[in-house]
Enzyme design. Structure first.
Site, PDB file in Angstrom:
ATOM      1  N   LYS A  66       2.332  -3.200   7.271  1.00  0.00           N
ATOM      2  CA  LYS A  66       2.609  -3.384   5.851  1.00  0.00           C
ATOM      3  C   LYS A  66       4.036  -2.949   5.508  1.00  0.00           C
ATOM      4  CE  LYS A  66       0.294  -4.648   2.986  1.00  0.00           C
ATOM      5  NZ  LYS A  66       0.077  -6.034   2.450  1.00  0.00           N
TER       6      LYS A  66
ATOM      7  N   TYR B 184      -1.807  -0.372  10.960  1.00  0.00           N
ATOM      8  CA  TYR B 184      -1.933  -1.051   9.665  1.00  0.00           C
ATOM      9  C   TYR B 184      -0.743  -0.749   8.766  1.00  0.00           C
ATOM     10  CZ  TYR B 184      -3.195  -1.555   4.761  1.00  0.00           C
ATOM     11  OH  TYR B 184      -3.173  -1.856   3.425  1.00  0.00           O
TER      12      TYR B 184
ATOM     13  N   THR C 278       0.820  -1.206   0.000  1.00  0.00           N
ATOM     14  CA  THR C 278       0.000   0.000   0.000  1.00  0.00           C
ATOM     15  C   THR C 278       0.855   1.257   0.000  1.00  0.00           C
ATOM     16  OG1 THR C 278      -1.572   1.261   1.361  1.00  0.00           O
ATOM     17  CG2 THR C 278      -0.081  -0.192   2.524  1.00  0.00           C
ATOM     18  N   ASP C 279       0.282   2.363  -0.489  1.00  0.00           N
ATOM     19  CA  ASP C 279       0.995   3.637  -0.421  1.00  0.00           C
ATOM     20  C   ASP C 279       1.034   4.197   1.000  1.00  0.00           C
ATOM     21  OD1 ASP C 279      -1.684   4.333  -0.177  1.00  0.00           O
ATOM     22  OD2 ASP C 279      -1.662   5.852  -1.755  1.00  0.00           O
ATOM     23  N   GLU C 280       0.262   3.631   1.907  1.00  0.00           N
ATOM     24  CA  GLU C 280       0.221   4.164   3.264  1.00  0.00           C
ATOM     25  C   GLU C 280       1.534   3.960   4.013  1.00  0.00           C
ATOM     26  OE1 GLU C 280      -3.364   3.619   5.498  1.00  0.00           O
ATOM     27  OE2 GLU C 280      -4.521   3.174   3.691  1.00  0.00           O
TER      28      GLU C 280
END
Length: 352
Positions: free
Chosen positions: A164, A160, A135-137
């Protein structure tokens, strides 16, 4: 040599879209390993579950014995790893499950993949890829300008995104230490059909239809870059077949919208597609206390994927969101049991 793809998390939102794409558009055999947690739904795979090239196994990626046995029996030519706990709000309420699945589960898969890869030879060894979908997060929060690039330093802000980021680092470590041929992709926010209704877009659609408040965090000014899930899975297959081992590819749609703009767009589409007896769905918008640690802006620069592998999204946000709203209007059979039995739209992520 036919491709044999082990997809983890193939009953989830992005995973099921990938499985459907692989069965419809390629000749690959697909083994779907999914634990079927609350967000896993085999109904999302009804259109492919009778294919002789598709097989489902219920199981946990943290189960090393099971994972090893699947590598031995299925002998995948590639792993496309999507199994993850994936909702920021839920990670605020229960972070340890995110660490278990996203970090330990990824390490368990990597260990089994390495053992499998080491006994391969010839064309099978050359073809093998371990593809990690992230993810870009992991990059944190952007200001008003700029874009996440593959070289952007990691700065995760939620349990989260931290889990990741940890799994991304695990994958890179197995490549640099052991030589395992890996691929990593970091994507922007996905949307489209079969999306579990805790996420913003399906939650707003279904709350609107049920006459419930449409919750908008803070002032609704947080910006996300939206990517249609079918554009995403096309990119994933392109990366798997043409990507360079050890490389990372960012996937984004260049479709930035504030959360408030997204909600307002959905309301206007619903006003046209299924008008209320009186008033507008916009009247249901309700501003609520912001999420703890809410990142302000995400935006992806996908130019590496575009220039090196030739990817191009087929949907703009305007075309994709209209198709998505219509899908939910036409497919109550899929979402109604979820709203009745699994998640009815309540607020998550307030913290303890």
């Amino acid at each position: 040599m036919p491709d044999r793809i082990l997809v983890t998390g193939g009953a989830g939102f992005i995973g099921s879209a990938l499985v459907r794409h692989l069965i419809r558009e390629t000749g690959a055999e697909v083994l779907n390993l999914d634990k079927l947690t609350y967000a896993g739904n085999l109904e999302s795979l009804k259109e492919v579950d009778s294919s002789p090239r598709y097989r489902f196994v219920k199981g946990d990626i943290c189960d090393a014995t099971l994972v090893r046995s699947l590598f031995e029996s299925f002998r995948p030519t590639a792993v496309m790893h999507l199994a993850a706990e994936s909702h920021v709000d839920r990670s605020i309420d229960g972070p340890l499950e995110f660490v278990r699945t996203n970090v330990l589960g990824t390490a368990t898969l990597l260990d089994a993949a390495l053992a499998h890869w080491r006994i391969l030879s010839g064309a099978e060894r050359d073809r093998f890829r371990f593809q990690h979908i992230s993810t870009d997060e992991v990059f944190g929060s952007l200001g008003a300008d700029g874009f996440f690039k593959e070289t952007t330093p990691y700065d995760p802000r939620s349990p989260y995104s931290a889990s990741k980021a940890s799994s991304d680092h695990m994958v890179r470590a197995w490549h640099h230490t052991f030589g395992l041929p890996v691929l990593i992709s970091n994507c922007s926010n996905n949307y489209g059909p079969y999306h579990f209704p805790e996420k913003l877009i399906p939650l707003v659609i279904l709350n609107a239809l049920d006459g419930l408040p449409l919750p908008v965090y803070g002032k609704g000014s947080n910006v996300r870059d939206w990517l249609h899930v079918e554009d995403h899975v096309r990119a994933l297959w392109l990366i798997d077949t043409r990507g360079v081992p050890g490389e990372t590819y960012n996937i984004g749609g260049h479709n930035e919208r504030t959360n408030l703009e997204v909600v307002q767009t959905i309301c206007r589409i619903l006003d046209a597609e299924r008008p209320k007896a009186s008033g507008s769905y916009l009247d249901q918008i309700k501003f609520v206390t912001d999420r703890p640690g809410h990142d302000q802006r995400y935006a992806i620069d996908p130019s590496k994927l575009v220039n090196e592998l030739g990817w191009k999204p087929q949907e703009t946000f305007d075309t994709g969101i209209r198709k998505t709203v219509r899908w939910y209007l036409e497919n109550e059979w899929w979402w109604h049991p979820i709203r009745e039995n699994k998640y009815s739209g309540e607020r998550l992520g307030k913290g303890k």
